[in-house]
Write an enzyme that holds these catalytic residues in place. Structure first.
Site, PDB file in Angstrom:
ATOM      1  N   CYS A   1       0.843  -1.197   0.000  1.00 38.76           N
ATOM      2  CA  CYS A   1       0.000   0.000   0.000  1.00 38.76           C
ATOM      3  C   CYS A   1       0.875   1.243   0.000  1.00 38.76           C
ATOM      4  O   CYS A   1       2.110   1.163   0.000  1.00 38.76           O
ATOM      5  CB  CYS A   1      -0.931   0.020   1.215  1.00 38.76           C
ATOM      6  SG  CYS A   1      -0.066   0.224   2.788  1.00 38.76           S
TER       7      CYS A   1
ATOM      8  N   CYS B   1       3.516   1.648   2.628  1.00 39.37           N
ATOM      9  CA  CYS B   1       4.776   0.928   2.359  1.00 39.37           C
ATOM     10  C   CYS B   1       5.707   1.793   1.515  1.00 39.37           C
ATOM     11  O   CYS B   1       6.894   1.935   1.830  1.00 39.37           O
ATOM     12  CB  CYS B   1       4.498  -0.377   1.634  1.00 39.37           C
ATOM     13  SG  CYS B   1       3.501  -1.553   2.564  1.00 39.37           S
TER      14      CYS B   1
ATOM     15  N   ASP C   1       8.931  28.233 -31.660  1.00 34.00           N
ATOM     16  CA  ASP C   1       9.984  28.598 -32.602  1.00 34.00           C
ATOM     17  C   ASP C   1       9.382  28.565 -34.002  1.00 34.00           C
ATOM     18  O   ASP C   1       8.558  27.704 -34.305  1.00 34.00           O
ATOM     19  CB  ASP C   1      11.139  27.605 -32.488  1.00 34.00           C
ATOM     20  CG  ASP C   1      12.272  27.942 -33.438  1.00 34.00           C
ATOM     21  OD1 ASP C   1      12.734  29.091 -33.407  1.00 34.00           O
ATOM     22  OD2 ASP C   1      12.681  27.057 -34.210  1.00 34.00           O
TER      23      ASP C   1
ATOM     24  N   ASP D   1      12.962  22.646 -32.074  1.00 39.18           N
ATOM     25  CA  ASP D   1      13.512  21.442 -32.702  1.00 39.18           C
ATOM     26  C   ASP D   1      14.392  20.631 -31.759  1.00 39.18           C
ATOM     27  O   ASP D   1      14.870  19.563 -32.111  1.00 39.18           O
ATOM     28  CB  ASP D   1      14.281  21.780 -33.973  1.00 39.18           C
ATOM     29  CG  ASP D   1      15.476  22.686 -33.712  1.00 39.18           C
ATOM     30  OD1 ASP D   1      15.870  22.829 -32.537  1.00 39.18           O
ATOM     31  OD2 ASP D   1      16.009  23.247 -34.674  1.00 39.18           O
TER      32      ASP D   1
ATOM     33  N   ASP E   1      17.383  25.043 -30.019  1.00 42.26           N
ATOM     34  CA  ASP E   1      16.553  25.628 -28.968  1.00 42.26           C
ATOM     35  C   ASP E   1      16.767  24.976 -27.613  1.00 42.26           C
ATOM     36  O   ASP E   1      15.970  25.168 -26.697  1.00 42.26           O
ATOM     37  CB  ASP E   1      15.073  25.505 -29.356  1.00 42.26           C
ATOM     38  CG  ASP E   1      14.775  26.131 -30.699  1.00 42.26           C
ATOM     39  OD1 ASP E   1      15.236  27.253 -30.930  1.00 42.26           O
ATOM     40  OD2 ASP E   1      14.099  25.493 -31.520  1.00 42.26           O
TER      41      ASP E   1
END
Length: 873
Positions: free
Chosen positions: A11, A14, A446, A647, A651
């Site tokens: 759970c 844990c 861009d 791209d 960038d």
């Protein structure tokens, strides 16, 4: 980053405990434990042995994956982690199913006696009829059998409690154990009463048996766990689908002969053949033949793509028609398919920021529930209720509480959301990017390769007086041959088409964002922007600029490139990049979602304004050098969540700076490190789709967390008997166990609804509160151009440009407001006209334009509308 498999977690408590102990290990900087995948990612320089020891000390198991990228198996198939996860979930489901069947074999006979006979008078075998002690012993033995079958709950629960980290299994074990323990006490007390001849006491203790509750609790929780395991398995459907696409064999050419080999034996530069209907085995490039390739498995596009010699092909796509021969370029874990599987698997194993809320609560949830159960037990005893009633309330609190639902609320939605995105070619690298994308308030695009196709073409050759077009093109093609810029490739391609022979250039230099220079035919030559060439060419450039409408060309969306030698200005070559067909639609969708759309480019202002107006962006930022893009994104980040789309190479700084960096690129570029999201299909509409998917996933997580909290907030007080004094409501522990068993199943099932989301539908788009998209009609006027100048300079330039884009037409024949509307409609249909205001009394029409429109076009529109054009005022 190191990756570990963690065992023993049941759970959210844990996973929270494991995170806590690992975070305390020296050298660990960050840790994320995923309950869904039972995995752990650890960052830092801590020793793996220390990490495993810490997890073991906490009562769980941990093992280091074979390598940091997913093991040797992935290097061969690209799918080991996903395969292991799917296999583990299948195994868990089978184990729980077998446990359930075995439990029911003992539970049903137990329920026949404890409820069928006691409540409805069903007949019993003769040896048991009237023998209440025998009935008790019978129930005891069957309950012990169910407890042995489901011993995992007790082993895990009490082990966790011993290590001071109680979990869900602790609650189940204590609930079932308390029911069983009290029943054993009642059974022994019953024997004493029977020996004393106290039959009233015998019947009293018979009614105090909770054997069926203990067995039923364990069985119902197993039902819930089994349904949960089944649903978890469904969350990996996308990954399994991708794995099944991976070809198992390839046909390669060895000494001219075809040979079938296992896929893991294919090496880079091997030549393979693919017949119609067969899968492409690895990434490669076509050497001979042509075909239509079905790339729907990778890109989601249903229409086959035509391929010929020199084109790239991708593993797992289908050769739909012709016979092709190709050379392998990427194999094993380097193929596009392998990277996609690895990326989706990694993203599903990470933790979203929103999960931290559930983690904090999970860390204290189980101890709090234990405390509530004890308090409820003591209070009911204190107010005079029977021991059995008080115990029943405590047991109900223990078994209805469900920390599992909290722990699964986020990872299941992340897993399914990532799978949906992968099917459509939208790859999120981690859970954080999937969450953050939906919070986007500004998208910075861009221009080249994002809004436009990134494949510009030469449109105009304008040589200086005394220079031939061939001379200008020869200089330009020679200089640009050393550059990798898209504009350079357009000049080179045009030169080749004109059979222009370029001469070698020595001493080549590239001034990023400005221009190029080099030695050509014994003299220094230059090419680039106006700002770069004008100071070099001086008077000759000034004369050229006066005699040619450079501004007009730029306003048509063309990028002018200027070329000069050290003593002679050669002229201008204009290049235009065609806009992607889906760009205006994608930008309109983003604006409709309340996102502010910005176009970022190094182009001159006039060119950028023309393209930005046609695309429909809210704002254009022009004249930005490559190293200035990061600063632009930084500035927008101060006001909200920014998504940068580019791209992924030039960038990279801006993509990294943005809250979410998105790389537009073909499938072979999906490993771009700078981006958080990769759009395999290079479609701008996928940007809006990614935001929609993120918003729906985040909404699904909120729903899951709400129901997990709501369930516990309502269920625990009801189980504790809070409403009993007022309404008489009393929750049987068995119903509490049933509710607990279904809570996690409901959370996982809700997450699976994401599979039905249409991420391209605009029907449910909602604008971000407080934002308002601009009207499409006035975009040309509202476009903002920002350069590296003062604000006063910017305003002056904008005012000047807007005044240049306005014309007053003299129109005769308008008699009323209806005539005005007729002329207005006719003029506004012209491409480039954004607004027309007609005045029949003044016989004038004021026309506002996003780009210059020829006078004869305006005249024709007025004439076709039935009125007389008398010229421009």
């Amino acid at each position: 980053m190191q990756k570990y498999d963690v065992t023993g977690m049941s759970c959210a408590a844990c996973s929270a405990r494991v995170e806590k102990v690992v975070r305390n290990v020296d050298g660990v900087t960050d840790v994320a434990v995923n309950l869904l995948t039972n995995s752990m990612n650890v960052e830092g320089h801590a020793d793996s042995g220390a990490i495993i020891a810490a997890v073991t000390e906490a009562g769980y198991g941990a093992s280091l994956k074979e390598d940091g990228q997913g093991g040797q198996a992935q290097a061969k198939s690209g799918a080991s982690e996903a395969d292991q996860l799917a296999s583990t979930q299948k195994k868990a489901f089978r184990t729980l199913r077998n446990r359930l069947i075995a439990s029911l074999c003992f539970l049903l006979p137990l329920m026949y006696v404890s409820m069928g006979h006691m409540m409805w008078g069903w007949p019993l075998p003769s040896f048991m009829a009237g023998n209440h002690v025998a009935m008790g012993l019978y129930q005891l033995l069957l309950t012990v059998a169910v407890m042995v079958i489901n011993q995992k709950f007790f082993i895990s629960g009490f082990t966790s409690a011993w290590h001071k980290s109680p979990n869900m299994d602790t609650l189940v074990a204590m609930g079932a154990g308390a029911s069983f323990g009290y029943s054993v006490y009642a059974l022994f007390a019953m024997t004493g009463a029977q020996m004393a001849g106290d039959m009233d006491g015998v019947m009293k203790y018979l009614d105090s048996f909770y054997f069926e509750s203990a067995a039923m609790i364990l069985t119902l929780i197993t039902v819930g766990k089994m349904l949960e395991a089944y649903s978890k398995g469904r969350t990996t459907d996308a990954l399994r689908g991708l794995m099944e696409l991976a070809p198992k064999q390839a046909t390669i050419l060895v000494d001219g002969a075809e040979k079938k080999v296992p896929i893991d034996q294919v090496k880079v530069d091997d030549v393979f053949v693919v017949r119609p209907g067969e899968s492409i085995p690895v990434d490669g490039v076509i050497l001979s033949g042509q075909s239509a390739i079905d790339e729907s498995a990778i890109s989601g596009e249903s229409i086959p793509v035509d391929k010929e010699v020199g084109d790239e092909v991708t593993a797992a796509t289908i050769n739909a028609s012709g016979f092709i021969t190709a050379k392998a370029t990427r194999v094993g874990s380097d193929t596009t398919l392998a990277k996609i599987i690895h990326m989706v698997s990694d993203a599903s194993a990470t933790k979203a920021p929103i999960a931290k809320v559930a983690d904090k609560i999970s860390g204290i949830f189980v101890p709090a529930v234990l405390g509530i159960a004890l308090v409820a037990f003591l209070i009911w005893l204190a107010v005079g209720q029977t021991f059995g009633f008080a115990l029943s309330r405590a047991i109900a609190v223990l078994v209805i509480s469900c920390p599992c639902a909290l722990g699964l609320a986020t990872p299941v939605a992340i897993m399914v959301g990532n799978g949906v995105g992968a099917k459509k070619g939208i790859l999120f690298k981690n859970a954080t990017s999937l969450e953050q994308a939906g919070k986007t308030t500004t998208v910075v695009l861009d221009k080249t390769g994002t809004i436009t196709k990134g494949q510009p073409k030469v449109t105009d050759i304008v040589p200086q007086e005394g220079i031939s077009a061939e001379e200008l093109l020869a200089l330009a093609a020679s200089l640009e041959s050393k550059s990798e810029h898209p504009l350079a490739k357009a000049v080179i391609a045009y030169g080749e088409a004109q059979n222009i022979v370029s001469d070698p250039v020595e001493g080549f230099e590239s001034m990023a964002g400005n221009g190029l220079s080099g030695l050509w035919r014994g003299k220094r030559i230059y090419g680039g922007k106006e700002e770069f060439i004008a100071p070099l060419a001086k008077d000759s450039f000034s004369a050229f600029a006066k005699s040619h409408e450079i501004e007009l060309l730029a306003k048509q969306g063309k990028t002018p490139l200027f070329f000069s030698s050290q003593d002679q200005f050669y002229g201008m070559i204009c290049v235009a990049d065609e806009m992607k067909e889906d760009s205006p639609q994608a930008i309109a969708e983003l604006k409709n979602m309340g996102v502010h759309v910005v176009m970022l480019t190094g182009d001159r202002v006039e060119t950028a304004q023309a393209i930005g107006a046609r695309a429909g962006v809210d704002e254009v930022i022009a004249g930005v050098l490559p190293d200035g893009k990061e600063e632009v994104v930084r500035r927008f980040s101060q006001d909200g969540h920014v998504m940068m789309v580019g791209d992924g190479i030039n960038d990279a700084p801006a993509l990294t700076r943005a809250d979410v960096g998105v790389a537009i690129g073909a499938g072979t570029d999906i490993a771009i490190d700078a981006a958080d999201v990769v759009l395999v299909n290079s479609r701008l509409t996928d940007v809006a789709a990614a935001i929609r998917l993120s918003r729906r996933t985040l909404r699904n997580i909120h729903e899951n967390l709400f129901w997990a909290f709501f369930y516990n907030a309502i269920g625990i007080p009801l189980a504790a008997g809070l409403w009993y004094p007022f309404t008489g409501w009393e929750l049987n522990p068995m119903f509490g166990a049933a509710a607990m068993s279904l809570s996690s199943f409901c959370v996982v099932t809700n997450a699976l609804r994401l599979n039905f989301v249409d991420i391209y539908s605009t029907k449910r788009d909602k604008k971000v509160k407080g934002q308002k998209a601009k009207s499409h009609v006035t975009e040309a006027q509202d476009t903002v151009i920002i350069e590296n100048k003062t604000k006063a300079d910017q305003k002056e330039k904008i005012d000047k440009e807007n005044s240049d884009m306005e014309e007053t037409l003299k129109v005769k024949g308008m008699m009323c407001a209806h005539c005005e509307a007729h002329v207005k409609e006719a003029l506004e249909k012209i491409d480039g006209v954004t607004e027309a205001k007609a005045d029949h009394e003044a016989c004038e029409v004021v026309v506002k334009m996003s780009a210059p429109v020829a006078e004869d076009v305006l005249a024709a529109a007025v004439k076709d509308a039935g009125y007389e054009f008398e010229g421009i005022k």
